[in-house]
Every structure is written in C-alpha cells, then in structure tokens.
Design a protein around this motif. Structure first.
Motif, PDB file in Angstrom:
ATOM      1  N   GLN A 143       1.113  -1.088   0.099  1.00  0.00           N
ATOM      2  CA  GLN A 143       0.137  -0.191  -0.282  1.00  0.00           C
ATOM      3  C   GLN A 143       0.693   1.362  -0.294  1.00  0.00           C
ATOM      4  OE1 GLN A 143      -2.434   0.510   3.183  1.00  0.00           O
ATOM      5  NE2 GLN A 143      -3.362   2.650   3.186  1.00  0.00           N
ATOM      6  N   PHE A 144       0.409   2.193  -1.052  1.00  0.00           N
ATOM      7  CA  PHE A 144       1.320   3.306  -0.711  1.00  0.00           C
ATOM      8  C   PHE A 144       0.051   4.196  -0.420  1.00  0.00           C
ATOM      9  CE2 PHE A 144       1.869   7.384  -3.124  1.00  0.00           C
ATOM     10  CZ  PHE A 144       3.270   7.392  -3.050  1.00  0.00           C
ATOM     11  N   LEU A 145       1.225   5.160   0.982  1.00  0.00           N
ATOM     12  CA  LEU A 145      -0.212   6.257   1.895  1.00  0.00           C
ATOM     13  C   LEU A 145       0.111   7.567   0.635  1.00  0.00           C
ATOM     14  CD1 LEU A 145      -1.438   6.659   3.796  1.00  0.00           C
ATOM     15  CD2 LEU A 145       0.581   7.905   5.195  1.00  0.00           C
ATOM     16  N   GLU A 146      -0.831   8.323  -0.050  1.00  0.00           N
ATOM     17  CA  GLU A 146      -0.750   9.297  -1.175  1.00  0.00           C
ATOM     18  C   GLU A 146      -0.970   9.912   0.761  1.00  0.00           C
ATOM     19  OE1 GLU A 146      -3.640   9.826  -3.438  1.00  0.00           O
ATOM     20  OE2 GLU A 146      -2.783   7.769  -5.260  1.00  0.00           O
ATOM     21  N   SER A 147      -0.653  10.947   0.433  1.00  0.00           N
ATOM     22  CA  SER A 147      -0.311  12.557   1.554  1.00  0.00           C
ATOM     23  C   SER A 147       0.428  13.455   0.941  1.00  0.00           C
ATOM     24  CB  SER A 147       0.694  11.906   3.315  1.00  0.00           C
ATOM     25  OG  SER A 147      -0.327  12.779   3.822  1.00  0.00           O
ATOM     26  N   ASP A 148      -0.134  14.428   0.658  1.00  0.00           N
ATOM     27  CA  ASP A 148       0.778  15.788  -0.076  1.00  0.00           C
ATOM     28  C   ASP A 148       1.313  16.396   0.826  1.00  0.00           C
ATOM     29  OD1 ASP A 148       0.950  17.819  -0.884  1.00  0.00           O
ATOM     30  OD2 ASP A 148      -0.946  18.047  -2.832  1.00  0.00           O
ATOM     31  N   PHE A 149       2.448  15.989   1.755  1.00  0.00           N
ATOM     32  CA  PHE A 149       2.291  16.793   3.097  1.00  0.00           C
ATOM     33  C   PHE A 149       2.539  18.821   2.761  1.00  0.00           C
ATOM     34  CE2 PHE A 149       4.496  12.581   3.411  1.00  0.00           C
ATOM     35  CZ  PHE A 149       3.773  11.816   4.599  1.00  0.00           C
ATOM     36  N   LYS A 150       2.596  19.083   2.266  1.00  0.00           N
ATOM     37  CA  LYS A 150       2.539  20.356   1.597  1.00  0.00           C
ATOM     38  C   LYS A 150       1.648  21.342   2.063  1.00  0.00           C
ATOM     39  CE  LYS A 150       2.786  20.633  -2.996  1.00  0.00           C
ATOM     40  NZ  LYS A 150       3.566  18.887  -3.003  1.00  0.00           N
ATOM     41  N   LYS A 151       0.296  20.311   2.663  1.00  0.00           N
ATOM     42  CA  LYS A 151      -0.955  20.595   2.575  1.00  0.00           C
ATOM     43  C   LYS A 151      -0.947  21.536   3.828  1.00  0.00           C
ATOM     44  CE  LYS A 151      -3.350  19.802  -1.266  1.00  0.00           C
ATOM     45  NZ  LYS A 151      -4.078  20.022  -2.042  1.00  0.00           N
ATOM     46  N   GLN A 152      -1.517  22.327   4.397  1.00  0.00           N
ATOM     47  CA  GLN A 152      -1.896  22.829   6.058  1.00  0.00           C
ATOM     48  C   GLN A 152      -0.688  23.161   5.837  1.00  0.00           C
ATOM     49  OE1 GLN A 152      -3.755  19.462   7.271  1.00  0.00           O
ATOM     50  NE2 GLN A 152      -5.815  20.309   6.835  1.00  0.00           N
ATOM     51  N   ASN A 153       0.377  24.276   5.550  1.00  0.00           N
ATOM     52  CA  ASN A 153       1.802  24.745   5.652  1.00  0.00           C
ATOM     53  C   ASN A 153       2.369  23.939   5.473  1.00  0.00           C
ATOM     54  OD1 ASN A 153       0.542  27.019   5.084  1.00  0.00           O
ATOM     55  ND2 ASN A 153      -0.430  27.398   7.321  1.00  0.00           N
ATOM     56  N   GLY A 154       2.251  22.754   5.348  1.00  0.00           N
ATOM     57  CA  GLY A 154       3.544  21.325   5.324  1.00  0.00           C
ATOM     58  C   GLY A 154       4.308  21.559   4.780  1.00  0.00           C
ATOM     59  N   PHE A 155       5.410  22.834   4.059  1.00  0.00           N
ATOM     60  CA  PHE A 155       6.515  23.559   4.483  1.00  0.00           C
ATOM     61  C   PHE A 155       6.454  24.332   5.007  1.00  0.00           C
ATOM     62  CE2 PHE A 155       9.234  25.889   1.230  1.00  0.00           C
ATOM     63  CZ  PHE A 155      10.229  25.071   0.812  1.00  0.00           C
ATOM     64  N   LEU A 156       5.555  25.114   4.985  1.00  0.00           N
ATOM     65  CA  LEU A 156       6.309  25.794   5.840  1.00  0.00           C
ATOM     66  C   LEU A 156       6.960  25.265   6.790  1.00  0.00           C
ATOM     67  CD1 LEU A 156       6.120  29.384   7.184  1.00  0.00           C
ATOM     68  CD2 LEU A 156       4.317  29.276   7.521  1.00  0.00           C
ATOM     69  N   LYS A 157       5.873  24.304   8.143  1.00  0.00           N
ATOM     70  CA  LYS A 157       6.336  23.672   9.267  1.00  0.00           C
ATOM     71  C   LYS A 157       7.461  23.554   8.599  1.00  0.00           C
ATOM     72  CE  LYS A 157       1.198  23.204  10.345  1.00  0.00           C
ATOM     73  NZ  LYS A 157       0.184  22.549   9.923  1.00  0.00           N
ATOM     74  N   THR A 158       7.212  22.390   7.851  1.00  0.00           N
ATOM     75  CA  THR A 158       9.085  21.549   8.017  1.00  0.00           C
ATOM     76  C   THR A 158      10.008  22.151   7.886  1.00  0.00           C
ATOM     77  OG1 THR A 158       9.641  19.720   6.928  1.00  0.00           O
ATOM     78  CG2 THR A 158       9.247  21.455   5.085  1.00  0.00           C
ATOM     79  N   MET A 159       9.825  23.938   7.110  1.00  0.00           N
ATOM     80  CA  MET A 159      11.130  24.968   6.860  1.00  0.00           C
ATOM     81  C   MET A 159      11.073  25.729   8.719  1.00  0.00           C
ATOM     82  SD  MET A 159      12.428  25.249   4.070  1.00  0.00           S
ATOM     83  CE  MET A 159      11.744  23.649   3.710  1.00  0.00           C
ATOM     84  N   GLU A 160      10.885  25.534   9.466  1.00  0.00           N
ATOM     85  CA  GLU A 160      10.210  25.955  11.174  1.00  0.00           C
ATOM     86  C   GLU A 160      11.433  24.627  11.548  1.00  0.00           C
ATOM     87  OE1 GLU A 160       6.641  26.573  12.149  1.00  0.00           O
ATOM     88  OE2 GLU A 160       6.414  28.687  10.668  1.00  0.00           O
ATOM     89  N   ILE A 161      11.353  23.896  11.433  1.00  0.00           N
ATOM     90  CA  ILE A 161      11.481  22.638  12.201  1.00  0.00           C
ATOM     91  C   ILE A 161      13.456  22.791  11.464  1.00  0.00           C
ATOM     92  CG2 ILE A 161      11.642  20.191  12.326  1.00  0.00           C
ATOM     93  CD1 ILE A 161       8.705  20.062  11.985  1.00  0.00           C
ATOM     94  N   ALA A 162      13.335  22.976  10.321  1.00  0.00           N
ATOM     95  CA  ALA A 162      14.939  22.531   9.926  1.00  0.00           C
ATOM     96  C   ALA A 162      15.380  24.295  10.384  1.00  0.00           C
ATOM     97  CB  ALA A 162      14.928  23.039   8.651  1.00  0.00           C
ATOM     98  N   LYS A 163      15.408  25.296  10.107  1.00  0.00           N
ATOM     99  CA  LYS A 163      15.602  26.030  11.125  1.00  0.00           C
ATOM    100  C   LYS A 163      15.633  26.193  12.775  1.00  0.00           C
ATOM    101  CE  LYS A 163      15.392  31.372  11.324  1.00  0.00           C
ATOM    102  NZ  LYS A 163      14.516  32.607  10.741  1.00  0.00           N
ATOM    103  N   LYS A 164      15.107  25.644  12.911  1.00  0.00           N
ATOM    104  CA  LYS A 164      15.171  25.276  14.721  1.00  0.00           C
ATOM    105  C   LYS A 164      16.490  24.265  15.273  1.00  0.00           C
ATOM    106  CE  LYS A 164      12.853  22.769  18.354  1.00  0.00           C
ATOM    107  NZ  LYS A 164      11.802  21.831  18.555  1.00  0.00           N
ATOM    108  N   ASN A 165      16.590  23.290  14.093  1.00  0.00           N
ATOM    109  CA  ASN A 165      17.590  22.245  14.430  1.00  0.00           C
ATOM    110  C   ASN A 165      18.935  22.995  13.454  1.00  0.00           C
ATOM    111  OD1 ASN A 165      16.351  19.584  15.905  1.00  0.00           O
ATOM    112  ND2 ASN A 165      14.931  20.706  14.607  1.00  0.00           N
ATOM    113  N   ASN A 166      18.823  23.757  13.031  1.00  0.00           N
ATOM    114  CA  ASN A 166      19.813  24.238  11.970  1.00  0.00           C
ATOM    115  C   ASN A 166      20.332  23.420  11.243  1.00  0.00           C
ATOM    116  OD1 ASN A 166      21.367  26.863  11.291  1.00  0.00           O
ATOM    117  ND2 ASN A 166      23.224  25.508  12.780  1.00  0.00           N
ATOM    118  N   PHE A 167      19.467  22.888  10.579  1.00  0.00           N
ATOM    119  CA  PHE A 167      19.842  21.515   8.967  1.00  0.00           C
ATOM    120  C   PHE A 167      20.531  22.563   8.256  1.00  0.00           C
ATOM    121  CE2 PHE A 167      15.800  18.781   9.681  1.00  0.00           C
ATOM    122  CZ  PHE A 167      15.987  18.078  10.962  1.00  0.00           C
TER     123      PHE A 167
END
Length: 181
Positions: A143-167
């Motif tokens: 089974q492939f889980l279709e999940s559009d992770f950019k929805k509901q500000n997903g890209f913004l949220k991942t960027m915030e986590i990245a910034k917090k962790n100094n990725f």
C-alpha cells in the motif's frame, strides 16, 4: 516505538523535507526512514544530505536505513531525459526509480505500507509522485500512502523545524540537471 501502530517505510530525500512529514506520520504509524537518493549530485552533496539525515534520525531516535549510493544505475534509468526541465518527464522517472526501490525495501522488511517526503516540496507535482508510488505499490503488492505533506502549511512547518535544528539546506533538488534550473 508503539507496537500497536503499523510500521510505514518513509522515503526521505533529506532531513529538511523529512522533518514535518515524520511528525504527522508518528500519529498513526511507526515510521522507518529510508534514504534512497542515487540522483543526488555530486557525491559530496549526497554525503552532506545523508549525514544530516542520519544526525537528525539519531537525535530524534527514528530508525533509519541508508540505501546504497548507485548513481550509475540512476543515470541509466533516466537516460535520454537529461534535457527535460524540472517537473518534466525526468523527474517523473526519478520518482519512479526511488519509489520502486522504496517498495522493494518495504517488501524485504515485511512493511506493508510506504510513502515519501517528496510531496512536502512546492516544487514537486504531488499527482506525479502519487502515480509513481501507486505503481510501485501494485508491483510489490503493498500500500502506498498518498499524503500531500505540503498541504496545511506543511512546507512552512518543515522549514521551521529545519531552522530550529540548524539543518543544512540545499539550493537545488538533487540531480546535476536540477542545478541548471
């Protein structure tokens, strides 16, 4: 890991793109991260992204698997599509390659469901990723889980986590052809 939740194999292209999707997945699954990115060029860039992902997985205690780095096989797979633009046929072929490898690994590990972080990027066409994932799932009877992770500000949220962790944040998708675009 919560044993009551099913495992899911999460194809991850980098720590930045993985940061938010894995948080969402943890609500219903036990994610296992799979770093399969033979498209990344040059090798130094591949190693930098791989090492950053490993660092984050170890920091957060996420289980992870690093696939072999086999760029020659990837180049053979996308041969003839080198001049395609970003979001074109080369990208679709690249999704197909990496998601087939992910499905193959899931089957090997007896994990019945897989997905990818690729959809968190606003630079990727999620519909094309879903097609590649569903085709791979059909081949491997998963089974492939279709999940559009950019929805509901997903890209913004991942960027915030990245910034917090100094990725480390790369400036291009990964392959040498995406550098020019």
């Amino acid at each position: 890991m919560n044993d009551n939740k099913p495992k899911i194999l999460l194809h991850a292209c980098c720590a930045v793109c993985m940061a938010y999707p894995i948080e969402l997945l943890k609500e219903n699954y036990n994610p296992v991260v799979f770093f399969c990115n033979p498209n990344i060029y040059p090798e130094e860039e591949y190693l930098r992204r791989r090492d950053e992902l490993i660092r984050y997985c170890e920091q957060e205690e996420y289980p992870y698997i690093i696939d072999e780095y086999e760029p020659v096989k990837w180049y053979e797979y996308i041969k003839g599509l080198e001049k395609e633009p970003e979001k074109g046929l080369r990208c679709n072929k690249c999704f197909e390659y990496r998601l087939n490898r992910t499905a193959q690994k899931a089957k090997e590990l007896n994990i019945n469901i897989f997905t990818t972080t690729l959809t968190v990027s606003p630079h990727k066409v999620s519909k094309n990723i879903f097609t590649a994932g569903n085709n791979a799932a059909q081949i491997y009877d998963l089974q492939f889980l279709e999940s559009d992770f950019k929805k509901q500000n997903g890209f913004l949220k991942t960027m915030e986590i990245a910034k917090k962790n100094n990725f480390y944040r790369q400036q291009y998708c990964g392959c040498e052809f995406s550098i020019r675009d």
